[in-house]
Enzyme design. Structure first.
Site, PDB file in Angstrom:
ATOM      1  N   THR A 127       0.747  -1.096  -0.105  1.00  0.00           N
ATOM      2  CA  THR A 127      -0.034  -0.003   0.009  1.00  0.00           C
ATOM      3  C   THR A 127       1.015   1.326   0.239  1.00  0.00           C
ATOM      4  OG1 THR A 127      -1.606   1.455   1.651  1.00  0.00           O
ATOM      5  CG2 THR A 127      -0.200  -0.502   2.485  1.00  0.00           C
ATOM      6  N   ASP A 128       0.119   2.360  -0.381  1.00  0.00           N
ATOM      7  CA  ASP A 128       0.796   3.625  -0.274  1.00  0.00           C
ATOM      8  C   ASP A 128       1.121   4.066   1.258  1.00  0.00           C
ATOM      9  OD1 ASP A 128      -1.726   4.299  -0.016  1.00  0.00           O
ATOM     10  OD2 ASP A 128      -1.704   6.003  -1.367  1.00  0.00           O
ATOM     11  N   GLU A 129       0.574   3.683   2.042  1.00  0.00           N
ATOM     12  CA  GLU A 129       0.356   3.986   3.407  1.00  0.00           C
ATOM     13  C   GLU A 129       1.574   3.765   4.050  1.00  0.00           C
ATOM     14  OE1 GLU A 129      -3.386   3.267   5.446  1.00  0.00           O
ATOM     15  OE2 GLU A 129      -4.394   3.237   3.642  1.00  0.00           O
ATOM     16  N   TYR A 146      -1.559  -0.643  11.199  1.00  0.00           N
ATOM     17  CA  TYR A 146      -1.826  -1.356   9.990  1.00  0.00           C
ATOM     18  C   TYR A 146      -0.462  -1.054   8.868  1.00  0.00           C
ATOM     19  CZ  TYR A 146      -3.253  -1.830   4.892  1.00  0.00           C
ATOM     20  OH  TYR A 146      -3.327  -1.892   3.376  1.00  0.00           O
ATOM     21  N   LYS A 164       2.244  -3.427   7.171  1.00  0.00           N
ATOM     22  CA  LYS A 164       2.524  -3.484   5.928  1.00  0.00           C
ATOM     23  C   LYS A 164       4.158  -3.328   5.497  1.00  0.00           C
ATOM     24  CE  LYS A 164       0.256  -4.637   3.077  1.00  0.00           C
ATOM     25  NZ  LYS A 164      -0.365  -5.997   2.386  1.00  0.00           N
TER      26      LYS A 164
END
Ligand code: NAD
Ligand code: TYD
Length: 360
Positions: A136-138, A162, A166
């Site tokens: 993810t970009d997060e 989260y 990741k």
């Protein structure tokens, strides 16, 4: 014929990916879908592909080495696409442990089982094998400056449990590339939207609540920005990275479609009003008056924005569905699949909703 092991294929993006791949490649591919069927996994997302001869579902947990080993033993896997994860930031704030167990340890087990299956006596790996880790970009953190973007070279700076889990899994994948020359690639995509998304996430939650005349919870000032991509465009990117992505590289996927949350909510309300016929009793529920500003998410990232230059330049990826069209298709899908929504919001959903929103 390539055999794909897709983990988390009963979830939102995984199920869209399986649909996309059979639409695109027909009988030229074989897919084995490994999913533990958590609250987010639903075989109802895959009714259309159940009858395909080259599709197999295996109920297994990526945290369980024996179960995953067996899948590799029983099948000659060419590609792994690792979607399986705990994926909701709000849940990670309340219960971080499961995020580390699934996203970090589960990914480690997937890496080890693929490595054992693919490694040859001299330590090199069998030709043509690839492990694609879906991220993810997060992991890049939050952007304050409107002119900044996330590049593949942007340092990781995750803020939520989260995104930290990741990021950890991405580092493990990279470590396997660097240490063992393991044939892996990573994709980091922006927020997805489309059919089959569980209504804990912003877009399906707002559609579902608006149709029922329930409050529309907006965290903080509603001005946080996310970069939205129609799910099929993400699937297209994954397919292209599997085919042409360079081993050991990472690829950002996003379509330069940044919107504030409050804008998204207004677009959904406008779309519902436009699409619903006057004869539909749900139309009377749809109103701006349902919007409620509620307590902000803890550690709420302000803005995400992907620079997809690398995947465009190297692989020729382009998004095909622009937001105006994608959101209409999405709203229509939820309107036409009310049964799906009723089914996924029975069970524990109401408990989850009350816990997250009742005192907010
Ligand atoms: P989702 O929550 O809808 O689906 C996750 C799936 O994984 C479910 O089917 C669930 O049953 C399965 N699963 C969970 N734990 C498992 C385990 N231990 N073993 C086997 N299966 C397990 O998630 P999603 O939105 O489809 O996201 C899929 C992947 O894409 C995730 O890795 C997520 O981090 C990543 N991603 C998501 C987005 C997004 O906007 N949704 C954006 C970028 C990247
Ligand atoms: P979400 O769909 O949970 O995705 P992510 O947190 O992974 O980006 O949330 C998207 C944005 O919408 C995020 O800024 C939080 C916000 N949000 C709300 O304002 N209200 C809600 O009820 C939800 C679920 C999210």
């Amino acid at each position: 014929m390539k055999t794909y092991l897709v983990t988390g294929g009963a979830g939102f993006i995984g199920s869209n990916f399986i649909h996309y791949m059979f639409r695109k490649h027909g009988n030229d591919i074989r897919i084995i879908n490994v999913d533990a069927l958590t609250y987010a996994g639903n075989l109802g997302n895959l009714k259309d592909v159940e009858g395909i001869e080259n599709y197999t579902f295996v109920k297994a947990d990526i945290r369980n080495k024996e179960e995953i080993e067996k899948v590799f033993k029983d099948n000659d896997i060419d590609y792994v696409v690792n979607f399986a994860a705990e994926s909701h930031v709000d849940r990670s704030i309340v219960n971080p442990e499961i995020f580390v167990e699934t996203n970090v340890l589960g990914t480690l087990i997937m890496l080890n089982c693929a490595k054992d299956a693919w490694e040859q006596e001299d330590g090199s790996f069998k030709e043509g094998k690839k492990f694609l880790h879906v991220s993810t970009d997060e992991v890049y953190g939050s952007l304050d400056n409107l002119t900044d973007f996330f590049y593949e070279t942007t340092p990781y700076s995750p803020h939520s449990p989260y995104s930290a889990s990741k990021a950890s899994s991405d580092f493990l994948v990279k470590a396997y590339v660097d240490t063992y020359k393991f044939p892996a690639v990573i994709t980091n995509c922006s927020n997805n939207y489309g059919p089959y998304q569980f209504p804990e996430k912003l877009i399906p939650l707002i559609i579902n609540n608006a149709l029922q005349g329930k409050e529309l919870p907006v965290y903080g000032d509603g001005k946080n920005i996310r970069d939205w991509l129609y799910v099929d465009d993400h699937c297209k990117g994954i397919d292209m990275v599997l085919e042409g992505g360079r081993i050991g590289e990472k690829y950002n996927i996003g379509g330069h479609n940044e919107k504030q949350n409050i804008e998204i909510i207004h677009i959904i309300l406008d779309t519902l009003k436009e699409i619903l016929p006057d004869s539909d009793p749900r139309k009377a529920n749809v109103s701006e008056e349902l919007i409620r500003f509620v307590a902000d998410r803890k550690g709420h990232d302000r803005r995400y924005a992907i620079a997809p230059d690398k995947i465009k330049a190297e692989l020729g990826w382009e998004p095909e569905t622009f937001f105006a069209e994608g959101i209409k298709k999405t709203v229509k899908w939820y309107l036409e699949n009310q049964e799906w929504m009723t089914e996924v919001t029975s069970g524990d959903y109401q408990k989850y909703y009350d816990k997250m929103y009742s005192d907010r």
